[in-house]
Design a protein around this motif. Structure first.
Motif, PDB file in Angstrom:
ATOM      1  N   LEU A   1       0.832  -1.159  -0.129  1.00 36.28           N
ATOM      2  CA  LEU A   1       0.017   0.150   0.054  1.00 36.28           C
ATOM      3  C   LEU A   1       0.879   1.144  -0.037  1.00 36.28           C
ATOM      4  O   LEU A   1       1.833   1.223   0.768  1.00 36.28           O
ATOM      5  CB  LEU A   1      -0.993   0.025   1.193  1.00 36.28           C
ATOM      6  CG  LEU A   1      -2.063  -0.961   1.234  1.00 36.28           C
ATOM      7  CD1 LEU A   1      -2.653  -1.004   2.612  1.00 36.28           C
ATOM      8  CD2 LEU A   1      -2.751  -1.053   0.205  1.00 36.28           C
ATOM      9  N   ASN A   2       0.395   2.088  -0.925  1.00 36.19           N
ATOM     10  CA  ASN A   2       1.232   3.407  -0.781  1.00 36.19           C
ATOM     11  C   ASN A   2       0.466   4.235   0.165  1.00 36.19           C
ATOM     12  O   ASN A   2      -0.631   4.845   0.047  1.00 36.19           O
ATOM     13  CB  ASN A   2       0.966   4.128  -2.273  1.00 36.19           C
ATOM     14  CG  ASN A   2       1.618   3.293  -3.372  1.00 36.19           C
ATOM     15  OD1 ASN A   2       2.731   2.678  -3.214  1.00 36.19           O
ATOM     16  ND2 ASN A   2       0.905   3.065  -4.483  1.00 36.19           N
ATOM     17  N   ILE A   3       1.385   4.816   1.249  1.00 37.73           N
ATOM     18  CA  ILE A   3       1.004   5.372   2.146  1.00 37.73           C
ATOM     19  C   ILE A   3       1.785   6.527   2.737  1.00 37.73           C
ATOM     20  O   ILE A   3       2.900   6.467   2.712  1.00 37.73           O
ATOM     21  CB  ILE A   3       1.005   4.433   3.826  1.00 37.73           C
ATOM     22  CG1 ILE A   3       0.232   3.083   3.291  1.00 37.73           C
ATOM     23  CG2 ILE A   3       0.592   5.299   5.044  1.00 37.73           C
ATOM     24  CD1 ILE A   3      -1.275   3.112   3.492  1.00 37.73           C
ATOM     25  N   LEU A   4       0.889   7.697   3.116  1.00 36.64           N
ATOM     26  CA  LEU A   4       1.348   8.802   3.728  1.00 36.64           C
ATOM     27  C   LEU A   4       0.777   8.918   5.117  1.00 36.64           C
ATOM     28  O   LEU A   4      -0.349   9.098   5.323  1.00 36.64           O
ATOM     29  CB  LEU A   4       1.098  10.172   2.945  1.00 36.64           C
ATOM     30  CG  LEU A   4       1.394  11.512   3.774  1.00 36.64           C
ATOM     31  CD1 LEU A   4       2.913  11.533   3.584  1.00 36.64           C
ATOM     32  CD2 LEU A   4       1.062  12.628   2.780  1.00 36.64           C
ATOM     33  N   SER A   5       2.008   8.582   5.943  1.00 31.72           N
ATOM     34  CA  SER A   5       1.621   8.580   7.493  1.00 31.72           C
ATOM     35  C   SER A   5       2.041  10.191   7.908  1.00 31.72           C
ATOM     36  O   SER A   5       2.931  10.562   7.870  1.00 31.72           O
ATOM     37  CB  SER A   5       2.380   7.487   8.129  1.00 31.72           C
ATOM     38  OG  SER A   5       2.238   6.444   7.823  1.00 31.72           O
ATOM     39  N   ILE A   6       0.926  10.492   8.886  1.00 31.68           N
ATOM     40  CA  ILE A   6       1.082  11.848   9.459  1.00 31.68           C
ATOM     41  C   ILE A   6       0.939  11.989  10.865  1.00 31.68           C
ATOM     42  O   ILE A   6      -0.391  11.468  11.517  1.00 31.68           O
ATOM     43  CB  ILE A   6       0.009  12.806   8.738  1.00 31.68           C
ATOM     44  CG1 ILE A   6      -0.006  12.773   7.276  1.00 31.68           C
ATOM     45  CG2 ILE A   6      -0.167  14.229   9.310  1.00 31.68           C
ATOM     46  CD1 ILE A   6      -1.127  13.537   6.696  1.00 31.68           C
ATOM     47  N   LYS A   7       1.649  12.372  11.606  1.00 28.73           N
ATOM     48  CA  LYS A   7       1.418  12.590  13.037  1.00 28.73           C
ATOM     49  C   LYS A   7       0.335  13.730  13.357  1.00 28.73           C
ATOM     50  O   LYS A   7       0.641  14.878  12.702  1.00 28.73           O
ATOM     51  CB  LYS A   7       2.481  13.008  13.710  1.00 28.73           C
ATOM     52  CG  LYS A   7       3.620  11.548  13.836  1.00 28.73           C
ATOM     53  CD  LYS A   7       4.830  12.116  14.559  1.00 28.73           C
ATOM     54  CE  LYS A   7       6.072  10.818  14.695  1.00 28.73           C
ATOM     55  NZ  LYS A   7       6.990  11.303  15.595  1.00 28.73           N
ATOM     56  N   PRO A   8      -0.450  13.582  14.087  1.00 31.57           N
ATOM     57  CA  PRO A   8      -1.493  14.388  14.397  1.00 31.57           C
ATOM     58  C   PRO A   8      -1.015  16.029  15.403  1.00 31.57           C
ATOM     59  O   PRO A   8      -1.694  16.172  16.145  1.00 31.57           O
ATOM     60  CB  PRO A   8      -2.516  14.026  15.239  1.00 31.57           C
ATOM     61  CG  PRO A   8      -1.816  13.042  15.995  1.00 31.57           C
ATOM     62  CD  PRO A   8      -0.701  12.396  15.319  1.00 31.57           C
ATOM     63  N   VAL A   9      -0.172  16.453  14.674  1.00 28.71           N
ATOM     64  CA  VAL A   9       0.610  17.641  15.639  1.00 28.71           C
ATOM     65  C   VAL A   9      -0.388  18.747  14.961  1.00 28.71           C
ATOM     66  O   VAL A   9      -0.665  18.883  13.751  1.00 28.71           O
ATOM     67  CB  VAL A   9       2.213  17.863  15.018  1.00 28.71           C
ATOM     68  CG1 VAL A   9       2.714  16.725  15.690  1.00 28.71           C
ATOM     69  CG2 VAL A   9       2.354  17.914  13.809  1.00 28.71           C
ATOM     70  N   LYS A  10      -0.266  19.902  15.720  1.00 29.33           N
ATOM     71  CA  LYS A  10      -1.012  21.263  15.304  1.00 29.33           C
ATOM     72  C   LYS A  10       0.066  21.769  14.238  1.00 29.33           C
ATOM     73  O   LYS A  10       1.106  21.933  14.199  1.00 29.33           O
ATOM     74  CB  LYS A  10      -1.158  22.148  16.444  1.00 29.33           C
ATOM     75  CG  LYS A  10      -2.023  21.626  17.575  1.00 29.33           C
ATOM     76  CD  LYS A  10      -1.984  22.582  18.807  1.00 29.33           C
ATOM     77  CE  LYS A  10      -3.010  21.982  19.925  1.00 29.33           C
ATOM     78  NZ  LYS A  10      -2.648  22.848  21.236  1.00 29.33           N
ATOM     79  N   LEU A  11      -0.805  22.494  13.259  1.00 33.74           N
ATOM     80  CA  LEU A  11      -0.183  23.206  12.066  1.00 33.74           C
ATOM     81  C   LEU A  11      -1.216  24.229  11.829  1.00 33.74           C
ATOM     82  O   LEU A  11      -2.313  24.155  11.790  1.00 33.74           O
ATOM     83  CB  LEU A  11       0.127  22.340  10.998  1.00 33.74           C
ATOM     84  CG  LEU A  11       0.967  21.147  11.179  1.00 33.74           C
ATOM     85  CD1 LEU A  11       1.086  20.223   9.901  1.00 33.74           C
ATOM     86  CD2 LEU A  11       2.451  21.469  11.390  1.00 33.74           C
TER      87      LEU A  11
END
Length: 297
Positions: A128-138
């Motif tokens: 699977l082609n995945i973009l993992s993102i940590k849930p930090v404030k931006l």
């Protein structure tokens, strides 16, 4: 001491030393204060992406290679990437549709929060082609900018331009493509002012090599404050929403200056690629978590 209210020299040291504990101590908060819920994170990144898209269309019809790639990545993100969530060791789709890639928010309690060094990580896992993102404030605008950079990696993975196993040269070339796309986006957002200001910064400070800007970051906090604020206000007057955002903004500013130095010195496209790849390696070696990536390749 509030990150939103004051430029903090000690935080600059912490960011470029990769010292997470010092970063948190400097802003006086626990790591949880930098996080949002998974649903809030998805809303944030969708809103940020739409915000930068509104800045792009119909802002330009530029046919330069960097802009053509930017349009391709925007279309890819719109049409081929869906949200999923992590359930244990599996990914579960949150949307219906035909797609070839996924974005997932890493739950704060999941092991990937510790295993993933960066806020964003594009990879191919279990086919699977995945973009993992940590849930930090931006802030929204920077969430969109960072997402386009990372969607570029996801796009390259999906079309086979970036493989699961890469040499150092292939990895660095992928970073050059991603930063060039990010530069193209920022150029549109700032109506070309970003590169003009960078040129002035380079000339005023007699920067001739990526190490010159790294030296300023490490040893001349007052000058770096002036440079970072000058560049940052071209994009938004909002202060960083988290330590992570500040670190990523700094990383982009340094790379953008280094890339512009290379552009001013390169004799042709091939020479430009060589110089920009060298700049990426120089910058990455200065930051511990990035240096570990280089050493692993």
């Amino acid at each position: 001491m509030s990150l939103e209210k004051k430029f903090v020299p000690e935080l600059v040291d912490a960011v470029f030393a990769g010292d997470q504990e010092l970063m948190l101590d400097t802003v006086g908060g626990a790591s949880v204060s930098n996080l949002v819920s998974e649903s809030e994170a998805r809303q944030l990144h969708d809103a940020g992406f739409e915000l930068v898209c509104r800045r792009i269309y119909p802002a330009t019809t530029d046919t330069q290679t960097s802009m053509t790639r930017l349009y391709s990545i925007i279309q890819f993100r719109r049409e081929q990437v869906l949200w999923a969530e992590i359930c244990g060791n599996s990914y579960v789709s949150l949307q219906n549709g035909k797609n070839i890639a996924w974005m997932v928010i890493v739950p704060p309690s999941h092991r990937l929060m510790d295993e993933q060094d960066n806020v964003f990580q594009a990879h191919c896992r279990d086919g699977l082609n995945i973009l993992s993102i940590k849930p930090v404030k931006l802030t929204h605008i920077w969430a969109g900018i960072f997402q386009v950079h990372e969607a570029g990696h996801l796009y390259d993975i999906a079309i086979g331009a970036e493989g699961a196993t890469r040499s150092l040269d292939e990895y660095v070339e992928g970073e050059v493509r991603a930063y060039r796309t990010e530069d193209a986006l920022v150029s549109v957002i700032t109506q070309g002012k970003f590169s003009t200001v960078i040129d002035d910064i380079i000339i005023t400070n007699a920067f001739d090599d990526p190490t010159d800007i790294l030296m300023v970051v490490r040893s001349d906090h007052q000058k770096w404050e002036q440079i970072s604020l000058r560049l940052g206000t071209l994009i938004t007057h909002e202060f960083p929403a988290s330590v992570s955002e500040m670190a990523m903004r700094y990383g982009y500013y340094v790379t953008a200056i280094a890339f512009r130095i290379a552009e001013r010195q390169a004799s042709n496209d091939g020479d430009l690629m060589v110089k920009q790849k060298k700049a990426i390696v120089t910058i990455m070696r200065a930051e511990p978590s990035a240096a570990r990536i280089i050493e692993s390749l």
